[in-house]
Design a protein around this motif. Structure first.
Motif, short mmCIF file in Angstrom:
data_model
loop_
_atom_site.label_atom_id
_atom_site.label_comp_id
_atom_site.label_asym_id
_atom_site.label_seq_id
_atom_site.Cartn_x
_atom_site.Cartn_y
_atom_site.Cartn_z
N GLY A 152 0.81 -1.20 0.00
CA GLY A 152 0.00 0.00 0.00
C GLY A 152 0.85 1.25 0.00
O GLY A 152 0.60 2.20 -0.75
N ARG A 153 1.87 1.26 0.85
CA ARG A 153 2.73 2.44 0.92
C ARG A 153 3.45 2.67 -0.41
O ARG A 153 3.61 3.81 -0.85
CB ARG A 153 3.76 2.28 2.04
CG ARG A 153 3.34 2.99 3.32
CD ARG A 153 4.51 3.14 4.24
NE ARG A 153 4.98 1.86 4.77
CZ ARG A 153 4.40 1.24 5.79
NH1 ARG A 153 3.37 1.79 6.38
NH2 ARG A 153 4.84 0.09 6.21
N THR A 154 3.88 1.55 -1.02
CA THR A 154 4.55 1.68 -2.32
C THR A 154 3.62 2.29 -3.34
O THR A 154 4.02 3.17 -4.11
CB THR A 154 5.01 0.29 -2.80
OG1 THR A 154 5.70 -0.34 -1.76
CG2 THR A 154 5.90 0.42 -4.00
N ILE A 155 2.37 1.82 -3.35
CA ILE A 155 1.43 2.36 -4.33
C ILE A 155 1.21 3.84 -4.07
O ILE A 155 1.19 4.66 -5.00
CB ILE A 155 0.10 1.58 -4.27
CG1 ILE A 155 0.32 0.15 -4.76
CG2 ILE A 155 -0.97 2.26 -5.10
CD1 ILE A 155 -0.87 -0.74 -4.57
N TYR A 156 1.09 4.22 -2.80
CA TYR A 156 0.89 5.63 -2.48
C TYR A 156 2.09 6.46 -2.95
O TYR A 156 1.94 7.49 -3.62
CB TYR A 156 0.67 5.79 -0.98
CG TYR A 156 0.46 7.21 -0.55
CD1 TYR A 156 -0.41 8.04 -1.25
CD2 TYR A 156 1.11 7.73 0.56
CE1 TYR A 156 -0.60 9.35 -0.86
CE2 TYR A 156 0.93 9.03 0.96
CZ TYR A 156 0.06 9.84 0.24
OH TYR A 156 -0.11 11.13 0.62
N ALA A 157 3.29 6.01 -2.61
CA ALA A 157 4.50 6.77 -2.98
C ALA A 157 4.62 6.87 -4.50
O ALA A 157 4.94 7.94 -5.04
CB ALA A 157 5.74 6.09 -2.40
N ASN A 158 4.33 5.78 -5.19
CA ASN A 158 4.42 5.82 -6.65
C ASN A 158 3.36 6.72 -7.26
O ASN A 158 3.60 7.38 -8.27
CB ASN A 158 4.29 4.41 -7.23
CG ASN A 158 5.62 3.69 -7.22
OD1 ASN A 158 6.64 4.29 -6.91
ND2 ASN A 158 5.60 2.42 -7.56
N SER A 159 2.15 6.73 -6.64
CA SER A 159 1.11 7.62 -7.15
C SER A 159 1.55 9.07 -7.03
O SER A 159 1.31 9.89 -7.92
CB SER A 159 -0.19 7.41 -6.39
OG SER A 159 -0.55 6.07 -6.41
N ILE A 160 2.18 9.40 -5.89
CA ILE A 160 2.66 10.78 -5.71
C ILE A 160 3.68 11.10 -6.80
O ILE A 160 3.64 12.16 -7.42
CB ILE A 160 3.30 10.94 -4.31
CG1 ILE A 160 2.22 10.87 -3.24
CG2 ILE A 160 4.01 12.28 -4.22
CD1 ILE A 160 2.77 10.98 -1.85
N VAL B 40 6.22 9.94 4.40
CA VAL B 40 6.68 10.03 3.03
C VAL B 40 7.25 11.43 2.81
O VAL B 40 6.60 12.43 3.10
CB VAL B 40 5.53 9.79 2.03
CG1 VAL B 40 6.05 9.82 0.62
CG2 VAL B 40 4.88 8.46 2.32
N GLU B 41 8.50 11.48 2.33
CA GLU B 41 9.12 12.76 2.07
C GLU B 41 8.88 13.13 0.61
O GLU B 41 9.18 12.34 -0.29
CB GLU B 41 10.62 12.68 2.36
CG GLU B 41 11.15 13.88 3.09
CD GLU B 41 12.63 13.73 3.36
OE1 GLU B 41 13.01 12.68 3.92
OE2 GLU B 41 13.37 14.64 2.99
N VAL B 42 8.33 14.29 0.38
CA VAL B 42 7.88 14.66 -0.96
C VAL B 42 8.55 15.97 -1.37
O VAL B 42 8.72 16.89 -0.57
CB VAL B 42 6.34 14.84 -0.99
CG1 VAL B 42 5.89 15.21 -2.39
CG2 VAL B 42 5.67 13.58 -0.54
N HIS B 43 8.97 16.02 -2.64
CA HIS B 43 9.43 17.28 -3.21
C HIS B 43 8.35 17.79 -4.14
O HIS B 43 7.85 17.04 -4.99
CB HIS B 43 10.73 17.09 -3.99
CG HIS B 43 11.28 18.35 -4.55
ND1 HIS B 43 10.89 18.83 -5.78
CD2 HIS B 43 12.14 19.25 -4.05
CE1 HIS B 43 11.52 19.97 -6.01
NE2 HIS B 43 12.29 20.25 -4.98
N ALA B 44 7.94 19.05 -3.97
CA ALA B 44 6.87 19.61 -4.80
C ALA B 44 7.39 20.79 -5.58
O ALA B 44 8.27 21.52 -5.13
CB ALA B 44 5.69 20.02 -3.93
N LEU B 45 6.83 20.95 -6.78
CA LEU B 45 7.29 22.04 -7.64
C LEU B 45 6.66 23.37 -7.24
O LEU B 45 7.32 24.41 -7.24
CB LEU B 45 6.93 21.72 -9.10
CG LEU B 45 7.42 22.69 -10.16
CD1 LEU B 45 8.93 22.74 -10.17
CD2 LEU B 45 6.92 22.26 -11.52
N THR B 46 5.39 23.33 -6.86
CA THR B 46 4.72 24.57 -6.49
C THR B 46 3.99 24.39 -5.17
O THR B 46 3.77 23.27 -4.71
CB THR B 46 3.67 24.94 -7.55
OG1 THR B 46 2.71 23.89 -7.58
CG2 THR B 46 4.29 25.11 -8.91
N THR B 47 3.60 25.52 -4.59
CA THR B 47 2.84 25.46 -3.34
C THR B 47 1.50 24.76 -3.56
O THR B 47 1.04 24.00 -2.71
CB THR B 47 2.60 26.87 -2.81
OG1 THR B 47 3.81 27.61 -2.98
CG2 THR B 47 2.22 26.86 -1.36
#
Lengths: 106, 187, 91, 158
Positions: free
Chosen positions: D105-113, D129-136
């Motif tokens: 489940g976590r893998t699917i979530y991370a891959n969806s992000i 989950v550590e995420v890098h985002a392009l915009t706010t």
């Protein structure tokens, strides 16, 4: 009639896919830092490959070729996030900072 | 000029660019990735030239397996190439150019690409093309040549590759277990 | 139709290779190269359709399958390679 | 056991798909290859909950259309930002909780992000989950937790 509808759809998909591919290419050249470029590359992967493959699927009709294209599509779809993630992680370990203040540096 | 030749020229140009990039950069991980793309591009060129089986092998072995082997090697060695300390790069350049020129000169004797009058197409090829589906019963001609007409050849090749594979596994595995012992001593 | 698709893919490839040459970090190059690889698979598929030899699709398929193993190898390299000293990144 | 059968069926499907020739000799060669492959997989112990997760395939069918729509929306947004310099980008890193119970489940979530352009998963640490985002905006999209809830829902309690 059916033919021309399919052709039209394929054309639309190819235009969408090609356009997003080129925009992704522009993005990978234009965006300032590595971590922002990942997004452009991801865009080229999720919005360029599937439409073009879908267009080819529409053109080939119900045949083995369609299934092969579907399998290619599925695999690219499964691997592209893994690849992006691998790269992001590699860059992070390799000392590329993902934080905002580095924008001016590169 | 049709798109086929445009693709041909562009693919070859990409290959040249990537080859230069491989020479220029010093990070071995990057070089391994570039090698994989180089192989994939050659697979593309083979595809344009209608050599499906060669392209297939190139994509699977060149772009796939050898990348993995190179990465496996990299985990055992350093990530950076040492700065080159050769005194005289001109000699190397001359050697490369002379070899390249000889190879290009050699191609002038070869029959044209896809020439039906070429000697290879006169000897046993017609028989393979006409008879192999009946004689062997496998639809892919290349497979029947490799696995049946030249079966002993292929057996020998497979043995060589199998041996090489075992040797590589042995080398990689040996280093790993030694490193683990080192780790335990440090810890 | 395939001509248009092929041209768009080729333009993308040119842009990606620009980034490969520009760098500046090795990760930028790999990112561009990775994108380049996907586009090569796509152009092989387009060539297959253009020349009407759809059996060439098998090459694209083989690469898509092998690519998966390759990416797992890259991940393993970063997970258990030289960066794993000190237990970082282990589950 | 059902996992082995389904693995064999999937492999046989791939064989038939790739070969495209259906005479007895080639199909029997395929059957032999599939049996050997399944046997090796059994010996390697990889045919388990994680290696061959057939239990969520059906539920994936309801998740994918939603995911595709999200991907298209965020693609358009990122494309606009790439093309027009007037629209600002504000790259940022943040952590969000992943409420999935299993690794799959976590893998699917991370891959969806990651699949949604504008956001890339950098790392998964435990249930963060550590995420890098392009915009706010794209960062806020992840922070609302709608995708997280969706993945958790179809992951179920298996």
């Amino acid at each position: 009639m059916m033919e021309s509808v399919l052709d039209l759809l394929s054309w639309a998909l190819i235009v969408i896919g090609g356009a997003f591919g080129i925009i992704g290419g522009v993005g990978i050249v234009r965006l300032p830092t590595f971590f922002t470029r990942i997004h452009a590359a991801g865009m080229a992967e999720t919005m360029c490959v599937p439409p073009i493959l879908l267009a080819m699927m529409l053109q080939s009709g119900w045949s083995l070729v369609t299934f092969k294209l579907a399998v290619i599509l599925g695999f690219l779809f499964l691997t592209s996030p893994a690849a992006s993630h691998a790269l992001a992680k590699a860059a992070l370990h390799g000392g590329v900072s993902p934080h905002d203040e580095d924008i001016g540096r590169s | 000029m049709n798109l086929d030749s445009v693709i041909d020229i562009l693919l070859l140009a990409f290959m040249a660019v990537i080859a230069i990039a491989i020479v220029r950069i010093r990070d071995l991980f990057g070089i391994a990735m570039l090698f994989s793309i180089f192989s994939l591009l050659s697979a593309g060129v083979f595809t344009v030239m209608d050599a499906a089986d060669v392209a297939f092998t190139e994509a699977a072995v060149g772009a796939g397996i050898s990348t993995i082997l190179m990465l496996a090697t990299l985990t055992r060695t350093a990530r950076k190439e040492k700065p080159s300390n050769s005194k005289n790069p001109a000699v190397a350049l001359i050697v490369v150019f002379v070899t390249g020129a000889l190879l290009v000169f050699g191609t002038s004797d070869l029959p044209r690409f896809g020439d039906p009058q070429a000697p290879v197409h006169q000897h046993v090829a017609p028989r393979y093309i006409e008879e192999s589906p009946k004689e062997i019963g496998i639809p892919n001609m290349v497979t029947s040549v490799l696995a049946s007409y030249r079966g002993y050849d292929t057996l020998g090749e497979t043995t060589v590759i199998f041996t090489a594979g075992i040797a590589v596994m042995a080398l990689l595995g040996m280093r790993r277990s030694r490193r683990r012992e080192d780790d335990e001593e440090i810890d | 139709m395939y001509t248009a698709a092929g041209l768009a893919i080729l333009i993308t490839m040119v842009l990606a290779i620009t980034r490969t040459l520009l760098g500046p970090t090795v990760y930028d190059r790999i990112l561009a190269v990775n994108m380049f690889g996907t586009k090569t698979v796509l152009i092989i598929a387009v060539i297959a359709f253009m020349s009407g030899r759809t059996d060439l699709l098998d090459i694209a398929l083989a690469y898509a399958l092998i690519n998966f193993i390759g990416i797992v190898a890259v991940l393993k390299f970063f997970e258990y390679g030289e960066f794993s000293r000190g237990g970082r990144g282990r589950p | 056991m059902i996992r082995y059968v389904s693995l064999a069926l999937v492999l046989m499907g791939i064989w038939l798909l790739l070969s495209g020739h259906y005479d007895p000799l080639l199909i029997s060669l395929g059957v032999v290859s599939v049996v050997v492959t399944v046997w090796i997989a059994a010996r390697l112990n990889v045919v388990d909950h994680e290696g061959h997760p057939i239990h969520i395939v059906l539920r994936l069918l309801t998740y994918f259309p939603w995911l595709f729509w999200e991907i298209i929306k965020s693609n358009v947004d990122v494309a606009r930002r790439v093309l027009s310099p007037s629209l600002p980008i504000s790259p940022q890193v943040f952590s969000v909780p992943a409420s999935q119970k299993t690794d799959v489940g976590r893998t699917i979530y991370a891959n969806s992000i990651t699949l949604t352009p504008g956001t890339v998963t950098i790392d998964v640490r435990g249930s963060q989950v550590e995420v890098h985002a392009l915009t706010t905006e794209s960062a806020d999209g992840v922070k609302t937790g709608r995708m997280d809830a969706r993945v958790t829902r179809f992951e179920g309690e298996s």
